[in-house]
Enzyme design. Structure first.
Site, PDB file in Angstrom:
ATOM      1  N   ASP A 111    -110.051 -46.151  -4.015  1.00  0.00           N
ATOM      2  CA  ASP A 111    -109.141 -45.082  -4.443  1.00  0.00           C
ATOM      3  C   ASP A 111    -108.382 -45.459  -5.729  1.00  0.00           C
ATOM      4  OD1 ASP A 111    -107.928 -42.571  -4.084  1.00  0.00           O
ATOM      5  OD2 ASP A 111    -107.811 -42.864  -1.925  1.00  0.00           O
ATOM      6  N   ASP A 164    -108.076 -33.681  -3.554  1.00  0.00           N
ATOM      7  CA  ASP A 164    -108.438 -33.697  -2.126  1.00  0.00           C
ATOM      8  C   ASP A 164    -108.740 -32.305  -1.592  1.00  0.00           C
ATOM      9  OD1 ASP A 164    -107.846 -36.337  -2.442  1.00  0.00           O
ATOM     10  OD2 ASP A 164    -106.425 -36.438  -0.776  1.00  0.00           O
TER      11      ASP A 164
END
Ligand code: GLA
Length: 376
Positions: free
Chosen positions: A126, A183
């Protein structure tokens, strides 16, 4: 070589967020093969954020949270492997993971070695809390290098949400897939926005490094960590079809232990998955219609000379999709037409020349495999 075709699997984040455990992972692995998921191509079982303690140990190593994973991660990996699956885990390129756990900045080689020792086959990496003084491509190159020197084949799944024009440099970091979007949420708006955000960026996806438009929400029905609303089965079908035709990795995000029949039949539709897993991995191209219709058309050239053709009604009213074959290179004078097979109805529809037109309800889609046939 990893990621010849878009990686397929399951990831804990969409439904479970921080609420993960050995029991959840084992239960998921247990039912995987009964559901025919491996047979359909899903292979990687991936634990996302929140698996470790908030501090490294005194020697600087990551520690699995003993309340969630009392037997450590090697035991979990061994169990996952015993089911014929591959095991994935998560870390981050910044100073902390997105949920505030330790990440791998300045620990790249040690963490890559830890993951290899545990039997990890997949690392999602990430981008939260990125240090300002180090460019993103360097952060991914560091971990890409460490993974490739860990002595184990570890698929490198970069997740920097399309920031810093990553589609231009991510391939050179050794990543096998890269998140190009923010997301996903379990609702139609989110699916639509993600799909439309990729318009004209499709060409950056190719074998060994695929454009990842985020994990699937199929079958969540408004329950779980990113479940903000839920979708109908038709919307999930459209979502899955878009992700398949656009070459995205396919990471299931629902709780497979309780999936219903509709979800199962969407996620294991082998004819639609075949578009996604075509060995040449050519990206679909998108086509606007002359009337600016909300029905978007994607054409995916397949290795065998056929085409995946998808019509997607992204709008909120009834729409019509019309593909002029001239636009894909097939002229009326060629003596060829296209034989259409409907990949959701699993039936042959017939041979068409010059064009194909269909009507679609809001958020519905039609997906075909079209093969050239001589008509004269
Ligand atoms: C980011 C990623 C998500 C998920 C979370 C975990 O938001 O984009 O996919 O991994 O972090 O905290």
């Amino acid at each position: 070589m990893l990621a010849q075709t878009p990686p397929m699997g399951w990831n804990s984040w969409n439904t479970f967020g921080w609420d993960i455990s050995e029991e959840l992972i084992k239960g998921t692995a247990d039912i995987w093969n009964d559901l025919g998921l491996l047979d359909a191509g899903y292979q990687y079982l991936v634990i996302d954020d929140c698996w470790s303690l908030k501090e490294r140990d005194k020697n600087g190593y990551l520690v699995p949270d003993p309340n969630k994973f009392p037997n450590g991660m090697k035991a979990v990996a061994d169990y996952v492997h015993s089911k014929g699956l591959k095991f994935g885990i998560y870390s981050c390129a910044g100073t902390m993971t997105c949920a505030g756990h330790p990440s791998s900045l300045e620990h790249e080689f040690a963490d890559a070695q830890t993951f290899a020792d545990w039997g990890v086959d997949f690392l999602k990496y990430d981008y939260c809390y990125k240090p300002h003084n180090i460019p993103g491509h360097i952060l991914y190159k560091r971990m890409g290098m460490a993974l490739r020197n860990s002595g184990r084949d570890i698929l490198f799944s970069a997740c920097n949400w399309g920031s810093d024009n990553c589609h231009e440099w991510i391939r050179s970091t050794g990543a096998h897939m890269f998140r190009s979007t923010g997301d996903i949420q379990d609702n139609w708006e989110s699916i639509k926005n993600i799909a439309l955000s990729q318009w004209n960026k499709e060409f950056y996806s190719a074998p060994y490094c695929y454009n990842d438009i985020d994990m699937l929400v199929v079958g969540m029905y408004g329950k779980g960590n990113v479940a903000l609303g839920g979708c109908s089965d038709e919307e999930y079908k459209t979502h899955f079809s878009l992700w398949c035709i656009m070459n995205s990795p396919l990471m299931i995000g629902c709780d497979i232990r309780s999936m219903n029949e509709a979800t199962h039949s969407i996620l294991t539709n082998k004819e639609v998955i075949a578009l996604n897993q075509d060995p040449e991995g050519r990206q679909a191209y998108s086509m606007e219609q002359w009337n600016n219709s909300d029905v978007k058309i994607y054409i995916k050239p397949m290795t065998d000379g056929s085409f995946g053709i998808g019509f997607f009604n992204m709008g909120d009213s009834d729409g019509e999709g019309s593909l002029q074959f001239w636009d894909i290179g097939l002229t009326a004078s060629s003596g060829y037409g296209l034989h259409f097979r409907d990949l959701w109805e699993h039936e042959d529809v017939g041979v068409f020349t010059e064009n194909y037109t269909c009507k679609l309800k809001p958020h519905h889609c039609k997906v075909f495999r079209a093969r050239l046939v001589k008509t004269k």
